[in-house]
Design a protein around this motif. Structure first.
Motif, PDB file in Angstrom:
ATOM      1  N   UNK A   5     118.458  88.696  79.616  1.00 51.55           N
ATOM      2  CA  UNK A   5     117.918  89.222  78.116  1.00 51.55           C
ATOM      3  C   UNK A   5     119.696  89.823  78.007  1.00 51.55           C
ATOM      4  N   UNK A   6     119.593  90.595  78.835  1.00 54.86           N
ATOM      5  CA  UNK A   6     120.592  91.388  78.105  1.00 54.86           C
ATOM      6  C   UNK A   6     122.082  90.669  77.841  1.00 54.86           C
ATOM      7  N   UNK A   9     122.065  89.097  74.484  1.00 63.89           N
ATOM      8  CA  UNK A   9     122.252  90.037  73.585  1.00 63.89           C
ATOM      9  C   UNK A   9     123.594  90.445  73.473  1.00 63.89           C
ATOM     10  N   UNK A  10     124.856  90.109  74.811  1.00 61.83           N
ATOM     11  CA  UNK A  10     126.311  90.795  74.759  1.00 61.83           C
ATOM     12  C   UNK A  10     127.078  89.507  74.209  1.00 61.83           C
ATOM     13  N   UNK A  13     127.141  89.361  70.742  1.00 63.83           N
ATOM     14  CA  UNK A  13     127.802  90.495  70.083  1.00 63.83           C
ATOM     15  C   UNK A  13     129.154  90.022  69.921  1.00 63.83           C
ATOM     16  N   UNK A  14     129.765  89.312  71.137  1.00 64.20           N
ATOM     17  CA  UNK A  14     130.846  88.983  71.127  1.00 64.20           C
ATOM     18  C   UNK A  14     130.528  87.772  70.094  1.00 64.20           C
ATOM     19  N   UNK A  16     129.475  87.090  67.123  1.00 63.63           N
ATOM     20  CA  UNK A  16     129.672  87.905  66.385  1.00 63.63           C
ATOM     21  C   UNK A  16     130.334  88.319  65.761  1.00 63.63           C
ATOM     22  N   UNK A  17     131.493  89.226  67.200  1.00 61.80           N
ATOM     23  CA  UNK A  17     132.302  89.720  66.396  1.00 61.80           C
ATOM     24  C   UNK A  17     133.799  88.619  66.426  1.00 61.80           C
ATOM     25  N   UNK A  18     133.863  88.491  67.544  1.00 65.65           N
ATOM     26  CA  UNK A  18     135.192  87.748  67.562  1.00 65.65           C
ATOM     27  C   UNK A  18     134.988  86.669  66.506  1.00 65.65           C
ATOM     28  N   UNK A  24     128.226  86.997  59.930  1.00 64.18           N
ATOM     29  CA  UNK A  24     126.756  86.997  60.029  1.00 64.18           C
ATOM     30  C   UNK A  24     126.718  87.326  58.540  1.00 64.18           C
ATOM     31  N   UNK A  34     133.956  90.914  59.953  1.00 60.65           N
ATOM     32  CA  UNK A  34     133.333  90.141  61.358  1.00 60.65           C
ATOM     33  C   UNK A  34     133.707  88.146  61.706  1.00 60.65           C
TER      34      UNK A  34
ATOM     35  N   UNK B  46     130.404  96.883  63.471  1.00 61.75           N
ATOM     36  CA  UNK B  46     129.378  96.194  63.764  1.00 61.75           C
ATOM     37  C   UNK B  46     128.517  96.004  65.461  1.00 61.75           C
ATOM     38  N   UNK B  50     124.654  95.874  66.239  1.00 62.23           N
ATOM     39  CA  UNK B  50     124.158  94.989  66.836  1.00 62.23           C
ATOM     40  C   UNK B  50     123.705  95.785  67.769  1.00 62.23           C
ATOM     41  N   UNK B  58     113.778  95.893  70.873  1.00 63.64           N
ATOM     42  CA  UNK B  58     112.643  96.653  72.582  1.00 63.64           C
ATOM     43  C   UNK B  58     112.351  97.392  72.235  1.00 63.64           C
ATOM     44  N   UNK B  81     119.978  99.907  77.611  1.00 63.87           N
ATOM     45  CA  UNK B  81     120.815  99.094  77.345  1.00 63.87           C
ATOM     46  C   UNK B  81     122.600  98.792  76.938  1.00 63.87           C
ATOM     47  N   UNK B  84     124.016  98.167  80.300  1.00 66.33           N
ATOM     48  CA  UNK B  84     124.285  96.457  80.199  1.00 66.33           C
ATOM     49  C   UNK B  84     124.946  96.014  79.638  1.00 66.33           C
ATOM     50  N   UNK B 264     132.648  94.933  73.731  1.00 61.86           N
ATOM     51  CA  UNK B 264     131.896  93.290  72.914  1.00 61.86           C
ATOM     52  C   UNK B 264     132.380  92.859  72.465  1.00 61.86           C
ATOM     53  N   UNK B 265     134.248  93.707  71.909  1.00 66.40           N
ATOM     54  CA  UNK B 265     134.368  92.386  71.452  1.00 66.40           C
ATOM     55  C   UNK B 265     135.456  91.792  71.941  1.00 66.40           C
TER      56      UNK B 265
END
Lengths: 356, 453
Positions: A5-6, A9-10, A13-14, A16-18, A24, A34, B46, B50, B58, B81, B84, B264-265
């Motif tokens: 799941x994590x 999610x991650x 994220x990538x 969306x941002x990249x 979004x 974004x 951003x 998210x 969660x 989180x 993770x 993240x990016x």
């Protein structure tokens, strides 16, 4: 299970941002950043003007990001809303924070906007924008003053800051600028810690034909400063600029060392240093506030130089730092060339922030 | 600001006590605090958005466990989180398995700490029994080549001979040939700092990459970077497809939220963190520790590890014996101080203990500073062995002598003796808790702050 799941999610994220996926969209809080990073490198470079006269456009380009982020977001925020309500202001608060302007300043700016909102002064996006711009400009203007080096002789300029903000480069540019104005300048290489720091300063000194007082690596910086003060008086120079080692403001011993440098200067040349310049990197976030606080406590900072404004960095943090500590921003660094140092102009800075 | 995230959440959740399940409504305020806390730590907005959303998903519907307060539970979710997102416990090692010489390329903005990190990395690799070659390829900044040469000299590492009139691409490919001929298995390329929008200089990096085919391209990021981190890291990653991140200047008081944005990016792991100007101040990255730092929860693991590596086992055993017999004297006090000193600055140690951040604020300078430690040492060293073993015999004239001998005042000597007497009392109390009393005591201290882990 959880792990998966994590990861999901991650990855989201990538994407969306990249900007890999569809950016979004959100009515209340559009996110122009974004989809942007991919386009940035090439687009930014094409628009990058040659060095030379186009300083303003250059600064504007440097600030383009801030503007995109700030004004673009505010416009999008207000667009389509007949009235500006408290919710909008809350979103605005977040936007200001994320422009590196600083939490405390943001809260203050919002409070001021809220008051005007209560008085029904802000009817639409344009009014909101004008009000915000005026507020930010007022903050920068409140403490603005240009550095006058003619008041003392020799005028001693102490340059401090954390590691890697561009102290030595700024000094190189300052030396060139002062000699260009017909001043006699002397540099003191009091960064005796970092490898080849004195060589770096010497290279800058050579470019503008300025002497550098230096010792061996690992020498006591206060001893260098002592010699430099003596030399400055004996040679009757107009301006002595002292380069210090980068130090994190949380290191007690290094801050004590800096206090000692300050003391020695004051002892050798009464009233000196006449200006203690804190160099801040435009890319620095909230930590700049902590830097300014501790450096001011330890060395009585009297002015700020904001460097690396030629990148995409916003430098919004100076609004907070200048206001919170009553410090004028003296100079801005807009490139690596020797003439890439400008006087700070609050109006231009704010204009560049807001200009479409 | 940040140390208070747990407190803020506690107060937000006070009214929630007695409710069994977290709902959309009752965690709204808490999530706002989380968001502000992350923003204050320079995490990109951003990313924060998210992230908070995923925490909300969660948290909603989660039953409030009896033993935890709702605030603690949210922190736990946030903590897990974040860990993770930062890659959890994935392997952060360097990939160097190829036919030598393998190249490691360091890239980043000006002043991020590339050259210093090159030196630290060289030292790290040398300790791993590799033979690194440092290559200065920064021909733009004055004396940058000289800087790496000096660092190399200090570390006893070979530095490739280059000069500022060469092209960086030529330097790098020549260095690879040189390494191959001279038996170096790892080549560390120190490139010039540049903005990610500088097309000319970014092309240069792409050329270097194409010519030396580095296995690792490490993006060096300043821990103090603000919201910009996303644009910068994104730009570098897009052009060069970086393989990892080095987070520098983490020894200051920056929260290092930029690491979260960068991760993240780019999706690339943080491999190392720089913790000081000295050339041994490089550590392998641990996600959970950075997260604790961001949340202001201290860094118990690093502390325990540091303590384990520094504390002399024999010395500790001897101390334990003494403790058992209740003979803890000033000599032992001094020995303890010195062991603590070996672990690093007292401030940084205190900061690592959960809850201490808050306590330190309350004490506002009441904790012994580095200088005070020195003074304490001087005072004890001015005592005779007899006095150290039994401080009861230290009378007025002895105090005067000790003060003179250590360059302090009688008041300071008195203060130390008073403190020591208090320390003895604490030792006695810990003694009652059993052999692992000390650790238990610490556990108790952290309990309120760290309900898990």
């Amino acid at each position: 299970m959880e792990q998966q799941e994590k990861k999901g999610f991650f990855r989201g994220l990538v994407d969306k941002i990249a900007g890999a996926g569809q950016p979004q969209t959100n009515d209340i809080e559009p996110s122009p950043t974004a989809g942007e990073p991919p386009a940035t490198p090439s687009a930014g470079a094409e628009e990058r003007p040659d060095s030379g006269p186009g300083f303003f456009s250059r600064l504007k380009n440097g600030l383009k990001k801030t503007k995109d982020g700030l004004v673009g977001r505010i416009d999008a925020l207000v667009l389509g809303k007949k009235e500006i309500d408290a919710d909008t202001l809350e979103e605005l608060e977040e936007i200001l924070i994320t422009s590196d302007i600083g939490v405390k300043t943001t809260v203050e700016l919002i409070r001021s906007l809220e008051q005007r909102l209560g008085r029904n002064e802000l009817k639409d996006g344009a009014a909101l924008r004008a009000a915000l711009k005026a507020d930010i400009l007022a903050r920068l203007n409140a403490h603005h003053s240009v550095l006058d080096t003619d008041t003392r002789h020799p005028f001693v300029l102490l340059v401090i800051g954390v590691n890697g903000v561009g102290k030595t480069t700024t000094i190189g540019k300052l030396a060139s600028r002062f000699t260009g104005n017909g001043k006699r300048v002397l540099l003191a290489a009091a960064d005796t810690f970092r490898a080849a720091a004195a060589e770096q300063l010497e290279a800058w000194g050579e470019r503008s034909g300025v002497d550098v007082v230096r010792h061996k690596e690992g020498a006591d910086p206060s001893a260098v400063v002592f010699d430099a003060c003596k030399a400055a008086v004996a040679r009757q120079v107009d301006i002595l600029i002292v380069d210090t080692a980068g130090r994190l403001h949380t290191k007690v011993n290094l801050m004590e060392e800096m206090k000692k440098i300050h003391r020695v200067i004051g002892r050798e040349i009464p009233g000196a240093p006449h200006e203690t310049l804190l160099v801040l990197d435009a890319a620095t976030g909230q930590n700049a506030v902590s830097q300014a606080r501790l450096f001011k406590e330890a060395a009585g900072v009297t002015g700020i130089a904001l460097t690396k404004l030629d990148g995409t960095a916003k430098g919004g943090i100076v609004v907070a730092v200048s206001h919170e500590f009553g410090l004028p921003v003296r100079y801005i660094g807009v490139g690596e060339a020797i003439d890439d140092l400008r006087d700070f102009n609050p109006q231009e800075f704010t204009d560049a922030l807001f200009q479409a | 600001m940040f140390d208070s995230l747990s407190e803020k959440l506690e107060s937000v959740f006070k009214k929630l006590r007695g409710q069994g399940v977290m709902t959309e409504d009752n965690i709204k305020e808490a999530l706002r605090e989380v968001r502000l806390a992350l923003l204050e730590a320079d995490v990109n907005f951003k990313v924060v958005k998210d992230f908070v959303e995923s925490v909300r998903v969660k948290a909603v519907g989660t039953e409030v466990v009896q033993s935890l307060t709702p605030g603690q539970q949210v922190i736990k979710i946030v903590h897990d989180e974040l860990v993770a997102v930062m890659g959890g416990n994935e392997d952060n090692g360097l990939n160097l398995s190829a036919k030598p010489p393998v190249a490691i390329m360091m890239v980043g903005l000006q002043g991020a700490g590339k050259t210093t990190t090159c030196g630290k990395l060289g030292r790290h690799l040398k300790n791993l029994k590799r033979r690194p070659l440092l290559v200065p390829a920064d021909v733009y900044r004055p004396a940058a080549i000289e800087q790496l040469a000096t660092v190399g000299r200090q570390l006893g590492l070979e530095v490739f001979n280059s000069s500022a009139d060469q092209k960086p691409v030529d330097i790098c490919s020549a260095a690879m040939r040189f390494a191959e001929l001279n038996g170096f298995d790892t080549v560390i390329l120190d490139t010039a700092g540049r903005h990610q929008i500088d097309d000319f200089l970014m092309n240069e990096l792409a050329e270097i990459k194409a010519s030396v085919l580095p296995l690792e391209i490490l993006f060096v990021a300043d821990a103090m970077t603000g919201q910009e981190a996303v644009n910068v890291a994104g730009g570098f990653n897009e052009r060069l497809d970086i393989t990892g991140v080095v987070l520098t200047k983490l020894d200051g008081d920056a929260k290092g939220g930029a690491a979260l944005s960068v991760r993240a990016v780019t999706g690339k792991p943080v491999k190392f963190v720089g913790l000081g100007e000295k050339l041994d101040a490089l550590e392998v990255f641990h996600a959970d520790r950075l997260v604790s730092r961001i949340l202001g929860m201290g860094d118990v693991l690093t502390l325990v590890e540091k303590a384990q590596s520094v504390f002399d086992e024999k010395e500790t055993a001897r101390l334990q014996q003494k403790l058992k017999k209740n003979q803890f004297d000033l000599e032992d006090f001094l020995a303890q101080l010195q062991q603590i000193k070996k672990m690093g600055s007292l401030e940084s140690l205190m900061g690592m203990i959960p809850g201490m951040g808050k306590m330190m604020k309350q004490m506002q300078g009441a904790q012994p500073s580095e200088n005070e430690m020195k003074r304490i040492e001087a005072i004890i060293r001015s005592m005779t062995p007899g006095e150290r073993a039994n401080h009861g015999i230290i009378n007025g004239s002895r105090r005067l002598r000790i003060a003179k001998g250590s360059g302090t005042t009688v008041q300071e000597v008195n203060q130390l003796l008073k403190r020591f007497t208090e320390a003895q009392k604490v030792v006695k109390q810990l003694q009652k808790l059993g052999p692992k009393g000390l650790l238990k005591g610490m556990g108790g201290l952290g309990k309120g702050m760290l309900p898990f882990g």
